[in-house]
Design a protein around this motif. Structure first.
Motif, PDB file in Angstrom:
ATOM      1  N   ALA A 181       0.833  -1.204   0.000  1.00  0.00           N
ATOM      2  CA  ALA A 181       0.000   0.000   0.000  1.00  0.00           C
ATOM      3  C   ALA A 181       0.865   1.251   0.000  1.00  0.00           C
ATOM      4  N   ALA A 182       2.010   1.180   0.672  1.00  0.00           N
ATOM      5  CA  ALA A 182       2.933   2.309   0.736  1.00  0.00           C
ATOM      6  C   ALA A 182       3.771   2.449  -0.528  1.00  0.00           C
ATOM      7  N   GLY A 183       3.740   1.438  -1.401  1.00  0.00           N
ATOM      8  CA  GLY A 183       4.493   1.508  -2.654  1.00  0.00           C
ATOM      9  C   GLY A 183       5.840   0.828  -2.625  1.00  0.00           C
ATOM     10  N   ASN A 184       6.004  -0.120  -1.701  1.00  0.00           N
ATOM     11  CA  ASN A 184       7.282  -0.817  -1.574  1.00  0.00           C
ATOM     12  C   ASN A 184       7.226  -2.237  -2.118  1.00  0.00           C
ATOM     13  N   THR A 185       8.400  -2.768  -2.410  1.00  0.00           N
ATOM     14  CA  THR A 185       8.558  -4.198  -2.649  1.00  0.00           C
ATOM     15  C   THR A 185       8.920  -4.862  -1.331  1.00  0.00           C
ATOM     16  N   THR A 186       8.543  -6.139  -1.165  1.00  0.00           N
ATOM     17  CA  THR A 186       8.710  -6.819   0.120  1.00  0.00           C
ATOM     18  C   THR A 186       9.398  -8.161  -0.060  1.00  0.00           C
ATOM     19  N   LEU A 187      10.354  -8.446   0.810  1.00  0.00           N
ATOM     20  CA  LEU A 187      10.935  -9.777   0.921  1.00  0.00           C
ATOM     21  C   LEU A 187      10.351 -10.426   2.169  1.00  0.00           C
ATOM     22  N   VAL A 188       9.812 -11.610   2.033  1.00  0.00           N
ATOM     23  CA  VAL A 188       9.156 -12.312   3.136  1.00  0.00           C
ATOM     24  C   VAL A 188      10.028 -13.470   3.600  1.00  0.00           C
ATOM     25  N   LYS A 189      10.301 -13.507   4.913  1.00  0.00           N
ATOM     26  CA  LYS A 189      10.957 -14.664   5.518  1.00  0.00           C
ATOM     27  C   LYS A 189       9.942 -15.283   6.470  1.00  0.00           C
ATOM     28  N   PRO A 190       9.231 -16.344   6.021  1.00  0.00           N
ATOM     29  CA  PRO A 190       8.165 -16.930   6.840  1.00  0.00           C
ATOM     30  C   PRO A 190       8.733 -17.791   7.967  1.00  0.00           C
ATOM     31  N   PRO A 191       7.869 -18.175   8.912  1.00  0.00           N
ATOM     32  CA  PRO A 191       8.308 -19.077   9.978  1.00  0.00           C
ATOM     33  C   PRO A 191       8.504 -20.491   9.441  1.00  0.00           C
ATOM     34  N   PRO A 192       9.526 -21.193   9.880  1.00  0.00           N
ATOM     35  CA  PRO A 192       9.720 -22.575   9.424  1.00  0.00           C
ATOM     36  C   PRO A 192       8.544 -23.483   9.764  1.00  0.00           C
ATOM     37  N   GLN A 193       7.761 -23.115  10.765  1.00  0.00           N
ATOM     38  CA  GLN A 193       6.633 -23.961  11.169  1.00  0.00           C
ATOM     39  C   GLN A 193       5.409 -23.794  10.270  1.00  0.00           C
ATOM     40  N   GLU A 213       7.193  -8.004  -9.190  1.00  0.00           N
ATOM     41  CA  GLU A 213       8.236  -7.165  -8.604  1.00  0.00           C
ATOM     42  C   GLU A 213       7.949  -6.793  -7.153  1.00  0.00           C
ATOM     43  N   ALA A 214       6.713  -7.006  -6.709  1.00  0.00           N
ATOM     44  CA  ALA A 214       6.303  -6.508  -5.400  1.00  0.00           C
ATOM     45  C   ALA A 214       6.602  -7.455  -4.248  1.00  0.00           C
ATOM     46  N   VAL A 215       6.901  -8.731  -4.512  1.00  0.00           N
ATOM     47  CA  VAL A 215       7.079  -9.658  -3.403  1.00  0.00           C
ATOM     48  C   VAL A 215       8.003 -10.799  -3.779  1.00  0.00           C
ATOM     49  N   GLN A 216       8.789 -11.252  -2.803  1.00  0.00           N
ATOM     50  CA  GLN A 216       9.591 -12.468  -2.916  1.00  0.00           C
ATOM     51  C   GLN A 216       9.466 -13.203  -1.587  1.00  0.00           C
ATOM     52  N   ILE A 217       9.687 -14.512  -1.621  1.00  0.00           N
ATOM     53  CA  ILE A 217       9.574 -15.294  -0.395  1.00  0.00           C
ATOM     54  C   ILE A 217      10.771 -16.239  -0.296  1.00  0.00           C
ATOM     55  N   LEU A 218      11.434 -16.190   0.854  1.00  0.00           N
ATOM     56  CA  LEU A 218      12.648 -16.964   1.092  1.00  0.00           C
ATOM     57  C   LEU A 218      12.480 -17.757   2.377  1.00  0.00           C
ATOM     58  N   HIS A 219      12.413 -19.074   2.258  1.00  0.00           N
ATOM     59  CA  HIS A 219      12.279 -19.934   3.431  1.00  0.00           C
ATOM     60  C   HIS A 219      13.646 -20.204   4.048  1.00  0.00           C
ATOM     61  N   GLY A 220      13.635 -20.393   5.355  1.00  0.00           N
ATOM     62  CA  GLY A 220      14.882 -20.704   6.033  1.00  0.00           C
ATOM     63  C   GLY A 220      14.782 -20.403   7.510  1.00  0.00           C
ATOM     64  N   GLY A 221      15.899 -20.564   8.188  1.00  0.00           N
ATOM     65  CA  GLY A 221      15.949 -20.339   9.628  1.00  0.00           C
ATOM     66  C   GLY A 221      16.544 -18.996   9.970  1.00  0.00           C
ATOM     67  N   SER A 222      17.127 -18.922  11.169  1.00  0.00           N
ATOM     68  CA  SER A 222      17.653 -17.652  11.652  1.00  0.00           C
ATOM     69  C   SER A 222      18.798 -17.133  10.797  1.00  0.00           C
ATOM     70  N   GLU A 223      19.561 -18.046  10.185  1.00  0.00           N
ATOM     71  CA  GLU A 223      20.675 -17.585   9.365  1.00  0.00           C
ATOM     72  C   GLU A 223      20.181 -16.850   8.123  1.00  0.00           C
ATOM     73  N   THR A 224      19.070 -17.295   7.564  1.00  0.00           N
ATOM     74  CA  THR A 224      18.483 -16.600   6.420  1.00  0.00           C
ATOM     75  C   THR A 224      17.997 -15.222   6.841  1.00  0.00           C
ATOM     76  N   GLY A 225      17.306 -15.159   7.977  1.00  0.00           N
ATOM     77  CA  GLY A 225      16.823 -13.882   8.476  1.00  0.00           C
ATOM     78  C   GLY A 225      17.955 -12.912   8.772  1.00  0.00           C
ATOM     79  N   ALA A 226      19.045 -13.411   9.372  1.00  0.00           N
ATOM     80  CA  ALA A 226      20.169 -12.536   9.712  1.00  0.00           C
ATOM     81  C   ALA A 226      20.824 -11.960   8.462  1.00  0.00           C
ATOM     82  N   ALA A 227      20.981 -12.797   7.431  1.00  0.00           N
ATOM     83  CA  ALA A 227      21.590 -12.310   6.182  1.00  0.00           C
ATOM     84  C   ALA A 227      20.731 -11.239   5.530  1.00  0.00           C
ATOM     85  N   LEU A 228      19.432 -11.414   5.562  1.00  0.00           N
ATOM     86  CA  LEU A 228      18.535 -10.432   4.964  1.00  0.00           C
ATOM     87  C   LEU A 228      18.508  -9.144   5.792  1.00  0.00           C
TER      88      LEU A 228
END
Length: 490
Positions: A181-193, A213-228
């Motif tokens: 809604a604000a006009g941004n693209t979003t990277l999503v790191k969902p919960p492993p569960q 272009e508005a969304v991407q989704i990357l599964h993983g644990g804390s290491e994925t979240g930390a890198a992002l």
């Protein structure tokens, strides 16, 4: 698996394959992690884990796509979100079944969560249409005479959304919808569960017209979240989770905008003038919904000493009436917790609390019997920390001033409940309680998705709900016209 190919249990007998969405392409081949359904005790979903090269590609794509998304008119963004809300409403039963299988959440609670998702998309759409700016009164000061200045809210840039397991659909909806809604693209790191529910909701948004272009989704644990979090391409990090994980997110993110919706050990106060039966009924219903796995779930109930025994008796009876078991059964009130370790934590903390367990105190796998502990030690872990499970502690208090002070001793401060008809106590609690929100004649566990939500102290930074999130997902840009005035030059 596409769960829309079948209905009921037959649709959930297979393993859902959750891919990563990177730079507009779904990635299915590669290392994967299995999710075991806590009630079914079998693998129910499998998530393709993001690799370092995927993260690099996703970050580059987010930076390259930022302008494309920002150039969409607010009306265009709003139309897409409204379509997504309508589709969620139509598919709420399908998503409720996924939530039941993947997390053990009762289907009726899952259905309620999806109706909230639909509302969240609709509210975000309305807020997108309202984004604007100001005509500044620069001529009110001598140095501003002869000039004109305006502001507008501009997209901040790529947003990283890190979501939790307890309400994976609605909290994902809040972050992605407000960001778009604000006009941004979003990277999503969902919960492993909850990879299946998260992935299906992203697919639904794309089907509703959300640009690739508005969304991407990357599964993983804390290491994925930390890198992002650490990536310079990210402009804003929006995280929901525990206080400990929030601290790690803030550390990894460094000097960028970080919004944290963290934990709590919410208190509800029952005064002597309250309707005890109503208060006990509400606390029973909201203390054990989603097996107590909510940051505002009823964890501590403080009851005026003269009404304490009465409350405990009624509350215990109401909890006893809750139906516990198969989350796919429409009659179930309490399903399983997220895993066996979480259920064991509840059992252990209850036993160690020093209070009287009036009901519960046991588990069967990840299913924790709804537990009530009367008069535990004030210093017990059950009272001091976030239990995030199917257990409520009930404690007596003597004076209103004293119970306010007791509540404020917590390092958390997300939300509180108060049962009273005394307006002076209501105003005193609103002023004095160190929390982000106060619910009057309701428990701590109540939320409207278009109302600001967030805490103080270790419960976080910032406020959620589309309007307030859009403020955090945008920046103020100023235009100053020198020598041109709409105000007059004298």
């Amino acid at each position: 698996m596409d769960p829309r190919t079948a209905t009921g249990r037959s649709a959930m007998d297979r393993i859902y394959e959750a891919g990563c969405l990177v730079a507009g392409e779904w990635l299915a081949v590669g290392p994967a992690a299995d999710r075991t359904g806590p009630y079914l005790r079998r693998t129910v979903s499998r998530a393709r884990i993001a690799q370092p090269a995927d993260i690099t590609a996703a970050l580059a794509y987010s930076r390259a796509s930022a302008k494309t998304v920002a150039r969409l008119a607010p009306a265009t963004r709003a139309d897409i979100l409204e379509r997504a809300g309508a589709q969620v409403h139509e598919r709420r039963d399908e998503f409720a079944q996924l939530l039941a299988v993947e997390l053990g959440k009762p289907v009726k609670d899952g259905r309620s969560e999806m109706l909230r998702v639909a509302d969240t998309f609709a509210v975000a759409a309305a807020e997108a249409r309202a984004i604007g700016g100001e005509n500044l009164p620069v001529a009110g000061w001598a140095r501003g005479v002869g000039n004109t200045a305006f502001t507008h809210r501009a997209p901040a840039g790529p947003v990283l959304a890190i979501t939790p397991f307890n309400a994976p659909a609605n909290l994902l909806a809040h972050k992605v919808a407000a960001s778009f809604a604000a006009g941004n693209t979003t990277l999503v790191k969902p919960p492993p569960q909850a990879p299946a529910v998260s992935t299906e909701l992203i697919k639904l948004l794309l089907e509703a017209g959300l640009p690739a272009e508005a969304v991407q989704i990357l599964h993983g644990g804390s290491e994925t979240g930390a890198a992002l979090c650490a990536a310079p391409e990210i402009a804003v990090v929006s995280f929901t989770g525990s206080a400990a994980a929030g601290a790690a997110v803030a550390h990894a993110a460094g000097p960028k905008r970080v919004l944290l919706e963290l934990g709590g050990n919410a208190a509800t106060i029952v005064c002597e003038d309250a309707d005890v039966e109503e208060a006990a009924t509400i606390c029973a219903r909201t203390g054990f919904s989603n097996s107590g796995q909510s940051c505002i779930s009823v964890q501590r109930v403080y009851v005026q000493r003269d009404r304490f025994d009465e409350f405990v008796d009624v509350f215990t009876a109401q909890v006893k009436a809750l139906a516990v078991g198969d989350p796919l059964d429409e009659g179930t009130d309490v399903g399983s917790m997220v895993d066996d370790d979480a259920a064991e934590r509840v059992v252990r903390w209850s036993a160690e609390s020093g209070g009287a367990i009036t009901i519960g105190g046991s588990r069967n796998g990840a299913v924790c019997a709804p537990t009530v502990v009367a008069a535990p030690s004030p210093g017990a872990t059950l009272v001091q920390e976030e239990v995030f499970g199917a257990c409520v502690a009930v404690l007596p208090y003597d004076t209103f001033d004293a119970v306010i002070e007791t509540c404020n001793e917590s390092r958390f401060g997300l939300q509180a409940g108060l049962f009273t008809y005394d307006v002076r106590r209501i105003l005193t609690a609103w002023r004095e309680l160190e929390v982000g929100g106060l619910i009057v004649n309701g428990s701590s566990n109540f939320r409207l998705d278009h109302v600001p939500f967030g805490g103080v102290k270790d419960s976080g930074i910032g406020r959620e709900s589309p309007r307030w999130m859009i403020e955090d997902f945008t920046v103020t840009k100023t235009l100053l016209l020198r020598g041109t005035s709409i105000w007059g030059d004298q």
